[in-house]
Design a protein around this motif. Sequence first.
Motif, PDB file in Angstrom:
ATOM      1  N   ILE A  98     -34.482  41.257 -54.968  1.00 38.93           N
ATOM      2  CA  ILE A  98     -33.161  41.848 -54.745  1.00 38.93           C
ATOM      3  C   ILE A  98     -32.803  42.810 -55.868  1.00 38.93           C
ATOM      4  O   ILE A  98     -32.260  43.901 -55.628  1.00 38.93           O
ATOM      5  N   LYS A  99     -33.112  42.425 -57.100  1.00 41.49           N
ATOM      6  CA  LYS A  99     -32.841  43.299 -58.245  1.00 41.49           C
ATOM      7  C   LYS A  99     -33.586  44.628 -58.104  1.00 41.49           C
ATOM      8  O   LYS A  99     -33.030  45.709 -58.389  1.00 41.49           O
ATOM      9  N   SER A 100     -34.830  44.570 -57.649  1.00 37.55           N
ATOM     10  CA  SER A 100     -35.628  45.791 -57.445  1.00 37.55           C
ATOM     11  C   SER A 100     -35.050  46.642 -56.319  1.00 37.55           C
ATOM     12  O   SER A 100     -34.984  47.874 -56.433  1.00 37.55           O
ATOM     13  N   LEU A 104     -33.626  50.504 -56.753  1.00 36.95           N
ATOM     14  CA  LEU A 104     -34.116  51.620 -55.945  1.00 36.95           C
ATOM     15  C   LEU A 104     -32.994  52.224 -55.096  1.00 36.95           C
ATOM     16  O   LEU A 104     -32.891  53.435 -54.950  1.00 36.95           O
ATOM     17  N   HIS A 105     -32.156  51.356 -54.549  1.00 38.91           N
ATOM     18  CA  HIS A 105     -31.042  51.805 -53.704  1.00 38.91           C
ATOM     19  C   HIS A 105     -30.093  52.713 -54.486  1.00 38.91           C
ATOM     20  O   HIS A 105     -29.551  53.682 -53.948  1.00 38.91           O
ATOM     21  N   GLY A 106     -29.911  52.397 -55.763  1.00 37.27           N
ATOM     22  CA  GLY A 106     -29.018  53.206 -56.591  1.00 37.27           C
ATOM     23  C   GLY A 106     -29.626  54.519 -57.033  1.00 37.27           C
ATOM     24  O   GLY A 106     -28.901  55.445 -57.441  1.00 37.27           O
ATOM     25  N   LYS A 115     -33.686  52.726 -45.256  1.00 37.98           N
ATOM     26  CA  LYS A 115     -34.853  51.860 -45.077  1.00 37.98           C
ATOM     27  C   LYS A 115     -34.775  50.622 -45.962  1.00 37.98           C
ATOM     28  O   LYS A 115     -35.154  49.521 -45.556  1.00 37.98           O
ATOM     29  N   LEU A 116     -34.275  50.816 -47.188  1.00 40.11           N
ATOM     30  CA  LEU A 116     -34.141  49.682 -48.102  1.00 40.11           C
ATOM     31  C   LEU A 116     -33.117  48.676 -47.569  1.00 40.11           C
ATOM     32  O   LEU A 116     -33.317  47.460 -47.668  1.00 40.11           O
ATOM     33  N   GLU A 117     -32.034  49.192 -47.005  1.00 39.29           N
ATOM     34  CA  GLU A 117     -31.013  48.325 -46.413  1.00 39.29           C
ATOM     35  C   GLU A 117     -31.570  47.585 -45.205  1.00 39.29           C
ATOM     36  O   GLU A 117     -31.279  46.404 -44.990  1.00 39.29           O
ATOM     37  N   TYR A 153     -24.259  45.900 -47.058  1.00 39.43           N
ATOM     38  CA  TYR A 153     -24.348  45.074 -45.845  1.00 39.43           C
ATOM     39  C   TYR A 153     -22.941  44.904 -45.274  1.00 39.43           C
ATOM     40  O   TYR A 153     -22.212  43.967 -45.621  1.00 39.43           O
ATOM     41  N   GLN A 154     -22.573  45.786 -44.355  1.00 42.69           N
ATOM     42  CA  GLN A 154     -21.217  45.834 -43.804  1.00 42.69           C
ATOM     43  C   GLN A 154     -20.768  44.543 -43.102  1.00 42.69           C
ATOM     44  O   GLN A 154     -19.611  44.147 -43.237  1.00 42.69           O
TER      45      GLN A 154
END
Length: 286
Positions: A98-100, A104-106, A115-117, A153-154
Amino acid sequence: MEFLETCSQFFREWWFNLSLKEGLILVILAFALAGLFFFLLTLWKRARKLKEIKVKDAYQGEIDQVLFGFVFGQDGAEEELKKFSISGKSNLYKKVLIKSLISLHGNFTGSSTDKLEEFYVSSGLVNYSLHKLQSKKWTEVVEGIRDLAALNYQPAYDSIKQVKFSKNDLVQQEKLIARIRLRGLSELSEFRNSKAYFNDWTQSNILFSVKRFKVKNLENLQDLLDSSNESVALLVIRLIFYFRNSAQLLAIDDFEQHTGSEKLLSEINFLKRNSTIKAYSSYDRN
């Protein structure tokens, strides 16, 4: 009961019959044993920590190989990622993953973040984060809230809103920041006439999150200036000076004329002076 009383009486008599020398030896021995115990406990904790670091490094290497291949479009990486599952993985592995993902998401935008989501959901990691919201430990609840908001994650919005821990200020702060990240600054409208108090620490964290995660300005943000909750009005003033929308800044001028709050007037004057200094500094550099 009689046995305990007999034992207690025996030890009392034994203790009082000890000589001073014997008593000192026993005290020194007790301190020595206690020191040895804490020394061994420290060594054990250090060894466990070093082992955890080695395991994390091993996990990180595996995770980096999968995620970077996916992000940078290596052949077959996307298909491998779709097959990936966290079933049977340890909690430490999930935390590192999750940290990774959040890192990457940021650092990416567009289709890569999408894709990451998607991977966060398809791999089952999202359920791990959602489960944390049910924890009785506030630290785990905060972790879950942050993970879900960071990976956008809405569907978690309602679950986050329903989190308890009403007496824990940090949890309440993280809840509000997560709601703002998921739904925007319109979330502040709920507190327009509430008795909730946003102290300076909470406001600083909200402002930091707005800046860091590029939360969009609210078109009618200035409407919240007339909030009966002074701390909400104060936060709105700070947000308006951050976004520097011309219409909202004009609304600040109008608000300044009719507000009777010394605290809000003082903040407006401070921010205006600070803005002027920055403007002159920018002009001098040019």
